[in-house]
Structures are given as C-alpha cells and as structure tokens.
Design an enzyme around this catalytic site. Structure first.
Site, short mmCIF file in Angstrom:
data_model
loop_
_atom_site.label_atom_id
_atom_site.label_comp_id
_atom_site.label_asym_id
_atom_site.label_seq_id
_atom_site.Cartn_x
_atom_site.Cartn_y
_atom_site.Cartn_z
N ASP A 4 10.04 27.44 29.98
CA ASP A 4 8.61 27.40 30.33
C ASP A 4 8.34 27.84 31.76
O ASP A 4 7.19 28.03 32.17
CB ASP A 4 8.02 26.00 30.08
CG ASP A 4 8.64 24.91 30.94
OD1 ASP A 4 9.44 25.20 31.86
OD2 ASP A 4 8.34 23.72 30.68
N SER A 63 5.97 14.79 34.76
CA SER A 63 7.03 15.26 33.86
C SER A 63 8.32 15.59 34.60
O SER A 63 9.41 15.51 34.02
CB SER A 63 6.55 16.49 33.09
OG SER A 63 6.13 17.52 33.96
N HIS A 73 9.66 23.59 34.48
CA HIS A 73 10.50 22.39 34.58
C HIS A 73 11.96 22.76 34.77
O HIS A 73 12.45 23.70 34.14
CB HIS A 73 10.34 21.53 33.31
CG HIS A 73 8.96 21.03 33.10
ND1 HIS A 73 8.03 21.73 32.36
CD2 HIS A 73 8.34 19.91 33.54
CE1 HIS A 73 6.88 21.05 32.36
NE2 HIS A 73 7.05 19.95 33.07
#
Length: 214
Positions: A183, A30, A186
């Site tokens: 979060d 990701s 990231h």
C-alpha cells in the site's frame, strides 16, 4: 499509584536490572497497531523485544487503533492511562493529515493527551511526523511545528518522525519502498525492525525517565 522504578542505568551495555517493571502504553494509529502484519511482526512486539534484549524490564501495551486521529486519541487517553501505566508513547497525526484536519485542531487534541499524561504523572515520548506539501506550505509549516513546540512546552521526550529509520539520508520516498507494504503507507516487518532500531534509544530514555519519576 504509578510505579517508581529506580536503579535504571543506561550504559554501553544497556540497562541495569531495575527494581520494578515499567509499563508503557503506545497510543497511536495503524502504525502502532501493526496493520497488515502478523502480531509478532508489529511495532509493539518488535519494540518490546528490542528493549528486553538491552536489559529493560518492560511491558508495552498496544493502544494503537487503525485509522485513529488525534481526536480519537484524545477521546480515549483517559482510559488508556490505567494505574499500571508508567509511561506513554504518543504517535498520532498521520490520519489527520490524510483528512486535511486543521492543524490547530490537531494541536489542541495532542495537547489534551499531554495534559492527561501530566495529570496522571506519566512520562511521554511524543513522535512527530513530516508532512508533505500537498496542502500548501502554510499547512505544512503549521503542522510540522506542532510536535517540537508541544514537546518543549510540556517537557516531554521528542522523536522527529516515526519513519526516520527507513527514510534514508535523502528522504527520497523511493528509498523507503523496500521497507513498506504494497500500500506504500505501512511498514513491512523489515521496515518495522529499522523503525524500532531508530526509536529504541528514545524509548530507553523514556524508561529511564519513568524510573526517576516520583
């Protein structure tokens, strides 16, 4: 046949014009894919823009898959290494750690990726990661050793950490907070910018290597 790029000269002003364009596949998870960001804010677009601003004639293929592990990377490396790919960035392993995968398994998967790149005549920049002590000191030591040891064994370029550009001098997670999404995992657009500025010189070295390969 992989392209041969000649005449790439790294100087204070960046790269001189190259004879042919260099195509880089960014194999990752990701972080590479650009999770939570608009397309233009992600790692691959920002890195490509950074490189082009320094005179590199380059295309970067986004081969990042959110949630991917080293096993997933090993499974798809063969079809990632299409004939036009001259070089590859490998940034995998974070999801292995989150799942507590045996470091020996992760090492074997990354070695499979590097062997595939070598067989295809593709230069590699291997990006490591810093593992927390959640699984104990032995797990951390074994996992931390994977990247520098495999880079040395396979003669690849090596960058210590994807997050080095936002870790600050002390490595205190609190210093990173401003550069992460809500979060806490990231990077946000400014975080990606700093990550690119840190990793960019290593990618310029990768392009230079790809230009000198036969």
């Amino acid at each position: 046949m992989h392209k041969v790029v000649s005449g790439i000269v790294l100087s204070l002003f960046g790269f001189a014009a190259s004879a042919e364009q260099v195509t880089i596949a960014a194999l990752g998870d990701s972080l590479t894919q650009g999770y939570g960001l608009y397309q233009q804010e992600g790692f691959v677009p920002q890195l490509e823009s950074w490189l082009k601003a320094r005179g590199a004639d380059v295309i970067i293929i986004n081969a990042g898959v959110s949630g991917d592990t080293t096993a997933g990377g090993a499974a798809r490396v063969a079809w990632t290494l299409t004939p036009e790919v001259d070089a590859m960035i490998v940034a995998l392993g974070g999801n292995d750690v989150l799942r507590g995968v045996d470091p020996a398994v992760s090492r074997g998967n990354i070695e499979t990726i590097l062997q595939a790149a070598k067989a295809a005549g593709v230069e590699v920049l291997l990006i490591g990661l810093k593992v927390s002590g959640n699984y104990g000191p032995d797990y951390k030591a074994e996992f931390d050793a994977i990247y520098p040891e495999l880079a040395a064994a396979h003669g690849t370029l090596y960058a210590e950490s994807f997050f080095a550009g936002i870790e600050g001098e002390t490595g205190d997670p609190a210093e990173m907070r401003a550069f992460l999404q809500d979060d806490g995992l990231h990077p946000n657009p400014e975080g990606v910018k700093r990550i690119v500025e840190n990793l960019g010189p290593s990618v310029l070295d990768l392009i230079e290597r790809a230009g000198g390969s036969q």
